[in-house]
Write an enzyme that holds these catalytic residues in place. Structure first.
Site, PDB file in Angstrom:
ATOM      1  N   GLU A   1       0.814  -1.225   0.000  1.00 23.36           N
ATOM      2  CA  GLU A   1       0.000   0.000   0.000  1.00 23.36           C
ATOM      3  C   GLU A   1       0.847   1.274   0.000  1.00 23.36           C
ATOM      4  O   GLU A   1       0.440   2.286  -0.571  1.00 23.36           O
ATOM      5  CB  GLU A   1      -0.947   0.017   1.203  1.00 23.36           C
ATOM      6  CG  GLU A   1      -2.054  -1.011   1.146  1.00 23.36           C
ATOM      7  CD  GLU A   1      -1.701  -2.338   1.796  1.00 23.36           C
ATOM      8  OE1 GLU A   1      -2.599  -3.189   1.950  1.00 23.36           O
ATOM      9  OE2 GLU A   1      -0.514  -2.521   2.151  1.00 23.36           O
TER      10      GLU A   1
ATOM     11  N   PHE B   1     -11.681  -6.335  14.300  1.00 23.90           N
ATOM     12  CA  PHE B   1     -10.595  -6.860  13.472  1.00 23.90           C
ATOM     13  C   PHE B   1     -10.277  -5.881  12.355  1.00 23.90           C
ATOM     14  O   PHE B   1     -11.146  -5.436  11.619  1.00 23.90           O
ATOM     15  CB  PHE B   1     -10.996  -8.216  12.896  1.00 23.90           C
ATOM     16  CG  PHE B   1      -9.971  -8.808  11.963  1.00 23.90           C
ATOM     17  CD1 PHE B   1      -8.737  -9.234  12.445  1.00 23.90           C
ATOM     18  CD2 PHE B   1     -10.227  -8.920  10.603  1.00 23.90           C
ATOM     19  CE1 PHE B   1      -7.789  -9.766  11.605  1.00 23.90           C
ATOM     20  CE2 PHE B   1      -9.281  -9.457   9.745  1.00 23.90           C
ATOM     21  CZ  PHE B   1      -8.052  -9.874  10.239  1.00 23.90           C
ATOM     22  N   GLN B   2      -9.013  -5.538  12.243  1.00 25.74           N
ATOM     23  CA  GLN B   2      -8.496  -4.612  11.221  1.00 25.74           C
ATOM     24  C   GLN B   2      -9.202  -3.248  11.274  1.00 25.74           C
ATOM     25  O   GLN B   2      -9.451  -2.632  10.240  1.00 25.74           O
ATOM     26  CB  GLN B   2      -8.594  -5.229   9.825  1.00 25.74           C
ATOM     27  CG  GLN B   2      -7.606  -6.371   9.623  1.00 25.74           C
ATOM     28  CD  GLN B   2      -7.400  -6.750   8.175  1.00 25.74           C
ATOM     29  OE1 GLN B   2      -8.272  -6.560   7.334  1.00 25.74           O
ATOM     30  NE2 GLN B   2      -6.231  -7.298   7.864  1.00 25.74           N
TER      31      GLN B   2
ATOM     32  N   LYS C   1     -17.555  -0.394   5.625  1.00 27.40           N
ATOM     33  CA  LYS C   1     -17.955  -1.376   4.623  1.00 27.40           C
ATOM     34  C   LYS C   1     -19.456  -1.381   4.380  1.00 27.40           C
ATOM     35  O   LYS C   1     -19.911  -1.553   3.236  1.00 27.40           O
ATOM     36  CB  LYS C   1     -17.483  -2.777   5.043  1.00 27.40           C
ATOM     37  CG  LYS C   1     -17.723  -3.817   3.955  1.00 27.40           C
ATOM     38  CD  LYS C   1     -17.124  -5.163   4.304  1.00 27.40           C
ATOM     39  CE  LYS C   1     -17.354  -6.155   3.150  1.00 27.40           C
ATOM     40  NZ  LYS C   1     -16.767  -7.482   3.439  1.00 27.40           N
TER      41      LYS C   1
ATOM     42  N   MET D   1      24.268   9.311   2.517  1.00 27.10           N
ATOM     43  CA  MET D   1      24.124  10.649   3.088  1.00 27.10           C
ATOM     44  C   MET D   1      24.362  10.635   4.594  1.00 27.10           C
ATOM     45  O   MET D   1      24.998  11.544   5.147  1.00 27.10           O
ATOM     46  CB  MET D   1      22.737  11.220   2.774  1.00 27.10           C
ATOM     47  CG  MET D   1      22.591  12.685   3.166  1.00 27.10           C
ATOM     48  SD  MET D   1      23.730  13.776   2.268  1.00 27.10           S
ATOM     49  CE  MET D   1      22.784  14.091   0.786  1.00 27.10           C
TER      50      MET D   1
END
Length: 558
Positions: free
Chosen positions: A51, A113-114, A163, A467
């Site tokens: 993602e 959940f999630q 959802k 760097m």
């Protein structure tokens, strides 16, 4: 007509002109993905490997085109994986709409959940964010989100959709996108006249141009301004490709790794004209470092005015519109003594040709430039290679340099390259990477291969976090604490394992042939370009030092 929330979302995206989404499916967005399946002939979905890559790709798409980039992720870890990409876009003022799924409304706030509070998490790094609580608001929210992302100072907007909202039905009517007007409502003749007076009176003006030039598309106006008042001009990292680099008054990048000419001129001018830039700590953020110069600041965001540097005169508004009105009030001027000083200092920028036979950044970019007819887009990761690209490459067109500036996000470049290449199929995208940055998101090679994108990744392989190692060398008495990588990764085999092509360059005489083969290839290519790990980026200004307190290679060697 009555449609499900998922249908309303997809149709609203089509209303907004969306043709590409970068994403990764999951349970909370299954209804949305089912709808995208039905519309796959109208909206191209690019399945990313992660993602974070989706957010960077949407960002790269936006930077390459000027349009709003769109990314999509599921709830919980899918949403949180977008956060770094959203923050990157926020810091660089990039228009993006990030869409996330969430658990059904009756499960919100119950540690389901999630489930995460993604609107709470992203509040500091978005221009605005929404959680849709009523399906009747969904279409209006989508329309507002795209408007906010583009309006004024661009930036990312997040829409979180539970959802059950995607399954419910509500009335949908096609809506024309809300038109974005150039922001000049606070612009007054008094402000214009005050700024014009300071510019007309200045003997030694100096222009510092930033990313706002790109965002507003003020390229022609900037050239006209420079030519009319004969002012030297430097750009920030975000504006590298926004002004013709062959112009005689262009002095290079300004800031911590800016050119000597730009940094010295900023301290010697009597008027510093800041256009579409913020005075951040990697350029100028301390009033005393400007010496005796007056300051003019033009920016679309009122929050940036007088934040770090107090301006003697300022204008809040869209840069292109402001310059169009301001230029007519300016007198043509040309101070020969100042221009002679500019030429004298520009001679300090000349790269000395010290051919030791080793592979160098200068050599790579010189050879790459020989192949570029103005068609290349250069993306970068973050580190030494990023500064080398900004300093040594000759950019020919606006929006041809894509890099993470404000956040400095390692792992940004490959995702951004994918977004840019998907958006502009007729251009050739080349991602300049370091071996450290490339290791962070090299998994996106699978995306480039699957979509047969002809991206070339050139890795400056110095076996270190270059760097950070440079800072350890200069400021930490060469205590190289965990910056030497010593990894056994074979980048050529890695490219081949993903289904791409890989090349390794050890010798100068091999580079031209490798670049020729890479550019003839129709799919992704990785070039392992081996450089010495003690090679540094010079010149450099130490953190907190005045902009003209320049550390050069000669200082170090002596």
């Amino acid at each position: 007509m009555y449609l499900t929330g998922a249908e309303i979302l997809v149709k609203s995206l089509l209303d907004e002109g969306v043709d590409t989404i970068f994403g990764y499916p999951g349970g909370a967005v299954l209804n949305i993905y089912d709808e995208l399946y039905k519309y796959k002939d109208k909206i191209r979905h690019i399945l990313m490997a992660h993602e974070q890559g989706a957010a960077h790709a949407a960002d790269g798409y936006a930077r390459a085109t000027g349009k709003v980039g769109v990314c999509l992720a599921t709830s919980g870890p899918g949403a949180t994986n977008l956060v770094t990409g959203i923050a990157t876009a926020y810091m660089d003022s990039i228009p993006m709409v990030a869409i996330t799924g969430n658990v059904p409304r009756n499960l919100l706030g119950k540690d389901s959940f999630q489930e995460v509070d993604i609107t709470g998490i992203t509040m500091p790094i978005t221009k605005y964010n929404y959680i849709v609580k009523d399906i009747k608001d969904l279409q209006k929210i989508i329309r507002e989100a795209f408007y906010i992302a583009k309006e004024g100072r661009p930036g990312p907007v997040l829409i979180d959709i539970p959802k059950d909202i995607t399954a419910e039905k509500a009335e949908y009517k096609p809506l024309i996108p809300k038109k974005v007007e150039r922001k000049v409502k606070n612009l007054t003749e008094k402000d214009l006249e005050k700024v014009a007076k300071l510019i007309n009176e200045a003997k030694n003006p100096f222009i510092y141009a930033g990313g706002g030039v790109v965002a507003s598309g003020a390229y022609d106006e900037l050239i006209e301004l420079v030519n009319k008042i004969n002012s030297p001009i430097a750009t920030s990292l975000m504006a590298i490709s926004a002004f013709p680099q062959e112009h005689p008054l262009y002095t290079g990048m300004i800031g911590m790794h800016g050119s000597k000419a730009s940094n010295i001129l900023a301290s010697k001018c009597d008027l510093l004209i800041c256009l579409g830039a913020r005075f951040n700590d990697r350029v100028i953020s301390n009033q005393k470092h400007i010496k005796n110069a007056k300051v003019v600041h033009i920016d679309v965001d009122p929050a940036e005015i007088n934040k770090n540097i107090k301006a003697d005169a300022f204008i809040i508004g869209d840069l292109k519109s402001v310059l169009q009105r301001l230029i007519s009030l300016l007198k043509e001027k040309k101070d020969e003594e100042w221009l002679e000083k500019v030429e004298e200092l520009k001679s300090l920028n000349v790269i000395k040709d010290t051919d030791t036979g080793e592979l160098t950044p200068e050599f790579l970019f010189k050879k790459l430039d020989e192949f570029d007819d103005g068609n290349f887009i250069i993306t970068t990761e973050v580190g030494q290679h990023q500064m080398w690209a900004a300093k040594y490459y000759k950019f020919r067109k606006p929006r041809s340099f894509i890099s993470s500036g404000g956040l400095g996000t390692m792992g940004y470049g490959l995702g951004a390259a994918i977004g840019a290449q998907v958006a502009l199929k007729d251009r050739r995208v080349i991602n300049i990477a370091g071996d450290g940055s490339f290791g962070m998101n090299c998994n996106e090679l699978v995306t480039a291969v699957k979509n047969n994108l002809p991206i070339i990744v050139i890795i400056f392989n110095n076996n270190s976090l270059g760097m950070v190692r440079q800072w350890q060398s200069l400021f930490y008495e060469e205590r190289y604490s965990y910056t030497t990588l010593n990894r056994a990764t074979d980048f050529v085999k890695l490219a081949e394992a993903f289904g791409g092509r890989g090349y390794r360059v050890f010798r100068k005489e091999d580079l031209k042939d490798v670049l020729t083969q890479a550019l003839e290839n129709k799919g992704p290519v990785v070039i392992d370009y081996v450089v010495d790990n003690d090679r540094k980026v010079f010149p450099m200004v130490a953190p907190g030092a005045a902009i003209d307190e320049i550390i050069s290679e000669e200082n170090i060697n002596n």
